[in-house]
Design a protein around this motif. Sequence first.
Motif, PDB file in Angstrom:
ATOM      1  N   SER A 209     -56.019 -11.777  -6.292  1.00 33.67           N
ATOM      2  CA  SER A 209     -57.005 -12.164  -7.297  1.00 33.67           C
ATOM      3  C   SER A 209     -56.247 -12.656  -8.528  1.00 33.67           C
ATOM      4  O   SER A 209     -55.017 -12.730  -8.522  1.00 33.67           O
ATOM      5  CB  SER A 209     -57.894 -10.973  -7.665  1.00 33.67           C
ATOM      6  OG  SER A 209     -57.154 -10.013  -8.417  1.00 33.67           O
ATOM      7  N   VAL A 210     -56.983 -12.953  -9.583  1.00 29.57           N
ATOM      8  CA  VAL A 210     -56.339 -13.377 -10.828  1.00 29.57           C
ATOM      9  C   VAL A 210     -56.121 -12.193 -11.765  1.00 29.57           C
ATOM     10  O   VAL A 210     -55.918 -12.366 -12.958  1.00 29.57           O
ATOM     11  CB  VAL A 210     -57.172 -14.473 -11.528  1.00 29.57           C
ATOM     12  CG1 VAL A 210     -57.331 -15.690 -10.633  1.00 29.57           C
ATOM     13  CG2 VAL A 210     -58.546 -13.938 -11.952  1.00 29.57           C
ATOM     14  N   ALA A 211     -56.151 -10.984 -11.223  1.00 24.97           N
ATOM     15  CA  ALA A 211     -56.048  -9.790 -12.064  1.00 24.97           C
ATOM     16  C   ALA A 211     -54.683  -9.651 -12.725  1.00 24.97           C
ATOM     17  O   ALA A 211     -54.590  -9.346 -13.911  1.00 24.97           O
ATOM     18  CB  ALA A 211     -56.356  -8.541 -11.237  1.00 24.97           C
ATOM     19  N   PHE A 212     -53.610  -9.871 -11.967  1.00 25.58           N
ATOM     20  CA  PHE A 212     -52.271  -9.589 -12.473  1.00 25.58           C
ATOM     21  C   PHE A 212     -51.405 -10.833 -12.631  1.00 25.58           C
ATOM     22  O   PHE A 212     -50.461 -10.829 -13.409  1.00 25.58           O
ATOM     23  CB  PHE A 212     -51.582  -8.573 -11.553  1.00 25.58           C
ATOM     24  CG  PHE A 212     -52.367  -7.306 -11.403  1.00 25.58           C
ATOM     25  CD1 PHE A 212     -52.522  -6.437 -12.466  1.00 25.58           C
ATOM     26  CD2 PHE A 212     -52.990  -6.998 -10.205  1.00 25.58           C
ATOM     27  CE1 PHE A 212     -53.269  -5.273 -12.345  1.00 25.58           C
ATOM     28  CE2 PHE A 212     -53.739  -5.837 -10.065  1.00 25.58           C
ATOM     29  CZ  PHE A 212     -53.876  -4.973 -11.138  1.00 25.58           C
ATOM     30  N   VAL A 213     -51.704 -11.871 -11.871  1.00 24.32           N
ATOM     31  CA  VAL A 213     -50.995 -13.141 -12.016  1.00 24.32           C
ATOM     32  C   VAL A 213     -52.003 -14.268 -11.892  1.00 24.32           C
ATOM     33  O   VAL A 213     -53.011 -14.121 -11.217  1.00 24.32           O
ATOM     34  CB  VAL A 213     -49.884 -13.316 -10.946  1.00 24.32           C
ATOM     35  CG1 VAL A 213     -48.813 -12.256 -11.091  1.00 24.32           C
ATOM     36  CG2 VAL A 213     -50.483 -13.278  -9.543  1.00 24.32           C
ATOM     37  N   PRO A 214     -51.769 -15.400 -12.555  1.00 27.83           N
ATOM     38  CA  PRO A 214     -52.672 -16.546 -12.390  1.00 27.83           C
ATOM     39  C   PRO A 214     -52.635 -17.054 -10.952  1.00 27.83           C
ATOM     40  O   PRO A 214     -51.615 -16.958 -10.273  1.00 27.83           O
ATOM     41  CB  PRO A 214     -52.098 -17.590 -13.360  1.00 27.83           C
ATOM     42  CG  PRO A 214     -51.210 -16.823 -14.290  1.00 27.83           C
ATOM     43  CD  PRO A 214     -50.683 -15.664 -13.506  1.00 27.83           C
ATOM     44  N   SER A 215     -53.759 -17.585 -10.484  1.00 23.68           N
ATOM     45  CA  SER A 215     -53.808 -18.093  -9.112  1.00 23.68           C
ATOM     46  C   SER A 215     -52.833 -19.242  -8.907  1.00 23.68           C
ATOM     47  O   SER A 215     -52.366 -19.490  -7.791  1.00 23.68           O
ATOM     48  CB  SER A 215     -55.231 -18.540  -8.759  1.00 23.68           C
ATOM     49  OG  SER A 215     -55.666 -19.571  -9.631  1.00 23.68           O
ATOM     50  N   GLU A 216     -52.485 -19.961  -9.995  1.00 25.52           N
ATOM     51  CA  GLU A 216     -51.540 -21.079  -9.892  1.00 25.52           C
ATOM     52  C   GLU A 216     -50.160 -20.623  -9.416  1.00 25.52           C
ATOM     53  O   GLU A 216     -49.383 -21.415  -8.879  1.00 25.52           O
ATOM     54  CB  GLU A 216     -51.389 -21.788 -11.247  1.00 25.52           C
ATOM     55  CG  GLU A 216     -52.672 -22.471 -11.738  1.00 25.52           C
ATOM     56  CD  GLU A 216     -53.510 -21.556 -12.610  1.00 25.52           C
ATOM     57  OE1 GLU A 216     -53.502 -20.325 -12.359  1.00 25.52           O
ATOM     58  OE2 GLU A 216     -54.166 -22.049 -13.530  1.00 25.52           O
ATOM     59  N   ASN A 229     -62.688 -14.791  -4.834  1.00 34.14           N
ATOM     60  CA  ASN A 229     -62.774 -13.330  -4.773  1.00 34.14           C
ATOM     61  C   ASN A 229     -63.771 -12.849  -5.842  1.00 34.14           C
ATOM     62  O   ASN A 229     -63.633 -13.185  -7.017  1.00 34.14           O
ATOM     63  CB  ASN A 229     -61.380 -12.748  -5.038  1.00 34.14           C
ATOM     64  CG  ASN A 229     -61.322 -11.249  -4.884  1.00 34.14           C
ATOM     65  OD1 ASN A 229     -62.337 -10.567  -4.920  1.00 34.14           O
ATOM     66  ND2 ASN A 229     -60.117 -10.733  -4.734  1.00 34.14           N
ATOM     67  N   PRO A 230     -64.798 -12.058  -5.468  1.00 30.44           N
ATOM     68  CA  PRO A 230     -65.744 -11.548  -6.480  1.00 30.44           C
ATOM     69  C   PRO A 230     -65.049 -10.821  -7.626  1.00 30.44           C
ATOM     70  O   PRO A 230     -65.490 -10.882  -8.781  1.00 30.44           O
ATOM     71  CB  PRO A 230     -66.637 -10.597  -5.677  1.00 30.44           C
ATOM     72  CG  PRO A 230     -66.527 -11.057  -4.274  1.00 30.44           C
ATOM     73  CD  PRO A 230     -65.140 -11.607  -4.118  1.00 30.44           C
ATOM     74  N   PHE A 231     -63.978 -10.141  -7.310  1.00 32.67           N
ATOM     75  CA  PHE A 231     -63.205  -9.413  -8.309  1.00 32.67           C
ATOM     76  C   PHE A 231     -62.645 -10.363  -9.369  1.00 32.67           C
ATOM     77  O   PHE A 231     -62.662 -10.069 -10.561  1.00 32.67           O
ATOM     78  CB  PHE A 231     -62.082  -8.669  -7.597  1.00 32.67           C
ATOM     79  CG  PHE A 231     -61.263  -7.773  -8.462  1.00 32.67           C
ATOM     80  CD1 PHE A 231     -61.724  -6.526  -8.831  1.00 32.67           C
ATOM     81  CD2 PHE A 231     -60.012  -8.167  -8.901  1.00 32.67           C
ATOM     82  CE1 PHE A 231     -60.961  -5.684  -9.634  1.00 32.67           C
ATOM     83  CE2 PHE A 231     -59.244  -7.340  -9.696  1.00 32.67           C
ATOM     84  CZ  PHE A 231     -59.719  -6.097 -10.054  1.00 32.67           C
ATOM     85  N   SER A 232     -62.167 -11.541  -8.934  1.00 31.67           N
ATOM     86  CA  SER A 232     -61.570 -12.508  -9.860  1.00 31.67           C
ATOM     87  C   SER A 232     -62.576 -13.015 -10.881  1.00 31.67           C
ATOM     88  O   SER A 232     -62.233 -13.234 -12.054  1.00 31.67           O
ATOM     89  CB  SER A 232     -60.997 -13.694  -9.079  1.00 31.67           C
ATOM     90  OG  SER A 232     -59.882 -13.315  -8.317  1.00 31.67           O
ATOM     91  N   ALA A 233     -63.826 -13.231 -10.454  1.00 28.77           N
ATOM     92  CA  ALA A 233     -64.841 -13.736 -11.376  1.00 28.77           C
ATOM     93  C   ALA A 233     -65.051 -12.765 -12.542  1.00 28.77           C
ATOM     94  O   ALA A 233     -65.124 -13.182 -13.704  1.00 28.77           O
ATOM     95  CB  ALA A 233     -66.154 -13.964 -10.630  1.00 28.77           C
ATOM     96  N   THR A 234     -65.131 -11.479 -12.235  1.00 19.88           N
ATOM     97  CA  THR A 234     -65.316 -10.492 -13.302  1.00 19.88           C
ATOM     98  C   THR A 234     -64.091 -10.427 -14.196  1.00 19.88           C
ATOM     99  O   THR A 234     -64.208 -10.345 -15.426  1.00 19.88           O
ATOM    100  CB  THR A 234     -65.609  -9.110 -12.703  1.00 19.88           C
ATOM    101  OG1 THR A 234     -66.798  -9.177 -11.905  1.00 19.88           O
ATOM    102  CG2 THR A 234     -65.812  -8.070 -13.806  1.00 19.88           C
ATOM    103  N   VAL A 235     -62.910 -10.461 -13.614  1.00 22.89           N
ATOM    104  CA  VAL A 235     -61.673 -10.415 -14.405  1.00 22.89           C
ATOM    105  C   VAL A 235     -61.624 -11.565 -15.400  1.00 22.89           C
ATOM    106  O   VAL A 235     -61.366 -11.374 -16.606  1.00 22.89           O
ATOM    107  CB  VAL A 235     -60.436 -10.443 -13.488  1.00 22.89           C
ATOM    108  CG1 VAL A 235     -59.168 -10.619 -14.315  1.00 22.89           C
ATOM    109  CG2 VAL A 235     -60.347  -9.175 -12.665  1.00 22.89           C
ATOM    110  N   LEU A 236     -61.883 -12.783 -14.927  1.00 25.22           N
ATOM    111  CA  LEU A 236     -61.816 -13.942 -15.807  1.00 25.22           C
ATOM    112  C   LEU A 236     -62.920 -13.903 -16.857  1.00 25.22           C
ATOM    113  O   LEU A 236     -62.699 -14.276 -18.025  1.00 25.22           O
ATOM    114  CB  LEU A 236     -61.911 -15.232 -14.991  1.00 25.22           C
ATOM    115  CG  LEU A 236     -61.652 -16.529 -15.755  1.00 25.22           C
ATOM    116  CD1 LEU A 236     -60.277 -16.516 -16.410  1.00 25.22           C
ATOM    117  CD2 LEU A 236     -61.783 -17.735 -14.827  1.00 25.22           C
ATOM    118  N   ALA A 237     -64.108 -13.426 -16.462  1.00 21.35           N
ATOM    119  CA  ALA A 237     -65.225 -13.345 -17.411  1.00 21.35           C
ATOM    120  C   ALA A 237     -64.919 -12.387 -18.558  1.00 21.35           C
ATOM    121  O   ALA A 237     -65.170 -12.700 -19.727  1.00 21.35           O
ATOM    122  CB  ALA A 237     -66.499 -12.914 -16.681  1.00 21.35           C
ATOM    123  N   VAL A 238     -64.354 -11.221 -18.241  1.00 23.66           N
ATOM    124  CA  VAL A 238     -64.086 -10.252 -19.313  1.00 23.66           C
ATOM    125  C   VAL A 238     -62.928 -10.721 -20.189  1.00 23.66           C
ATOM    126  O   VAL A 238     -62.920 -10.474 -21.399  1.00 23.66           O
ATOM    127  CB  VAL A 238     -63.832  -8.834 -18.752  1.00 23.66           C
ATOM    128  CG1 VAL A 238     -65.049  -8.335 -17.988  1.00 23.66           C
ATOM    129  CG2 VAL A 238     -62.602  -8.784 -17.869  1.00 23.66           C
TER     130      VAL A 238
END
Length: 288
Positions: A209-216, A229-238
């Motif tokens: 996910s994008v939690a710990f490193v950028p997807s790039e 990933n549903p998790f990534s959407a919340t991470v980026l939103a917050v």
Amino acid sequence: MTTDTLRTPPPAAPPGGRITLRQNLRDSLVVAKRNLLRMLRIPETVVFGLIQPIMFVVLFAYVFGGSISIPGAGLSASAYREFLMGGIFAQTVTFATAGAAAGIAEDMQKGIIDRFRSLPMARGAVLTGRTFADLAQTAVILVVLAIVAFLVGWRIHHGPLSALGAFGLLLLLGYAFTWIGALIGLSVRTPEAATSGGLVWLFPLTFISVAFVPSENMPGWLQPVAEWNPFSATVLAVRDLFGNLPPGYQAPDVWPMQHPALASILWSVLIIVIFRTLAVRKYQRATG
């Protein structure tokens, strides 16, 4: 467990055995109270629930800070700490899944669920009450974690209303995942199996996910997995609501990453609808 945790019985069912929405809510709150009292009597559950996210904050902030490049900020340790916290917050609320799974499995094993069956109460209230209690515990953990984050340099830049919105999205995601935990707890035989089943799939979900490193920074074939990933959407939103995105940050050009708050809400509601339905059906079959 002693009988004093169940001293307050649910209201009697209406004539004809029909359960109204109002009574369903009352029954759920009674079960939630029972679980909250139990948590207060066993404070270790809250303490141990805090240790892991605090360790993640400290380790990631000081071990990886300054060594991971953030788009728009480069190898900035302070930027990474702020970038990190959205992921830690989201990971913490999803890890409540394991607690929900273990708690329900333990009640099934000890026969507490059978006792609930003998009471004039809504069937789904047992699970709903448990998820309400887990949500309250998650809220307490988030408050303590936010204090620790402030100590390591995390800040809120977009004001209190945006921050409340961010915490609201986190709690909604956490509540959604407790329903996954409820289904797992009803599907296994022991609390130990429920704990393992509640955690083993969470690590790939949270790390891809994008939690710990950028997807790039990920391989090309893995980037779409992380971005949808549903998790990534919340991470980026917050991160956006807290104001923790670097000034030059450009979100990936996919719908969930371009509309993370809306995607977060939709994903969470979808998870609740699906897994609540499956968990209630599983509960009815298990206790029928």
